[in-house]
Design a protein around this motif. Structure first.
Motif, mmCIF file in Angstrom:
data_model
loop_
_atom_site.group_PDB
_atom_site.id
_atom_site.type_symbol
_atom_site.label_atom_id
_atom_site.label_comp_id
_atom_site.label_asym_id
_atom_site.label_seq_id
_atom_site.Cartn_x
_atom_site.Cartn_y
_atom_site.Cartn_z
ATOM 1 N N LYS A 49 42.595 53.004 58.228
ATOM 2 C CA LYS A 49 43.835 53.670 58.273
ATOM 3 C C LYS A 49 44.281 54.042 59.770
ATOM 4 O O LYS A 49 43.610 54.689 60.483
ATOM 5 N N LYS A 50 45.601 53.828 60.233
ATOM 6 C CA LYS A 50 46.059 54.218 61.536
ATOM 7 C C LYS A 50 46.184 55.848 61.557
ATOM 8 O O LYS A 50 46.909 56.430 60.798
ATOM 9 N N PRO A 51 45.658 56.372 62.780
ATOM 10 C CA PRO A 51 45.647 57.929 62.657
ATOM 11 C C PRO A 51 47.285 58.336 62.897
ATOM 12 O O PRO A 51 47.890 57.587 63.677
ATOM 13 N N ASN A 52 47.520 59.594 62.429
ATOM 14 C CA ASN A 52 48.892 60.360 62.758
ATOM 15 C C ASN A 52 48.694 60.937 64.102
ATOM 16 O O ASN A 52 47.938 62.140 64.214
ATOM 17 N N ARG A 57 51.225 64.004 70.465
ATOM 18 C CA ARG A 57 52.432 63.428 70.868
ATOM 19 C C ARG A 57 53.473 64.813 71.506
ATOM 20 O O ARG A 57 53.987 64.895 72.483
ATOM 21 N N THR A 58 53.557 65.605 70.388
ATOM 22 C CA THR A 58 54.523 66.778 70.609
ATOM 23 C C THR A 58 53.997 67.927 71.143
ATOM 24 O O THR A 58 54.621 68.719 71.432
ATOM 25 N N GLY A 59 52.556 67.803 71.425
ATOM 26 C CA GLY A 59 51.839 68.957 71.895
ATOM 27 C C GLY A 59 51.687 70.207 70.991
ATOM 28 O O GLY A 59 51.511 71.381 71.641
ATOM 29 N N GLY A 60 51.702 69.949 69.881
ATOM 30 C CA GLY A 60 51.729 71.098 68.804
ATOM 31 C C GLY A 60 50.333 71.403 68.845
ATOM 32 O O GLY A 60 49.335 70.888 68.988
#
Length: 61
Positions: A49-52, A57-60
């Motif tokens: 499965k492709k990881p999220n 990306r958002t630096g959270g």
């Protein structure tokens, strides 16, 4: 008299029982013990499965 063309009067409980029996017959014929009938999805492995990457990306934090 045209008794065949006039709808016969039945009470609500009988109508519900008839509908339920029709649904059971249809679902019993179309599916064999499945949870969802009709649309079956192919199962994906969790490893492929492709990881999220949203957090990266958002630096959270």
């Amino acid at each position: 008299m045209s008794d065949a063309n006039e709808p016969r009067k039945i009470n609500l409980a009988d109508a519900i029982r008839e509908k339920l029996a029709q649904k059971k017959q249809q679902s019993g014929a179309s599916q064999q013990g499945g949870f969802q009938g009709g649309s079956t999805k192919t199962l994906k492995s969790q490893n492929t499965k492709k990881p999220n990457n949203q957090r990266r990306r958002t630096g959270g934090s």
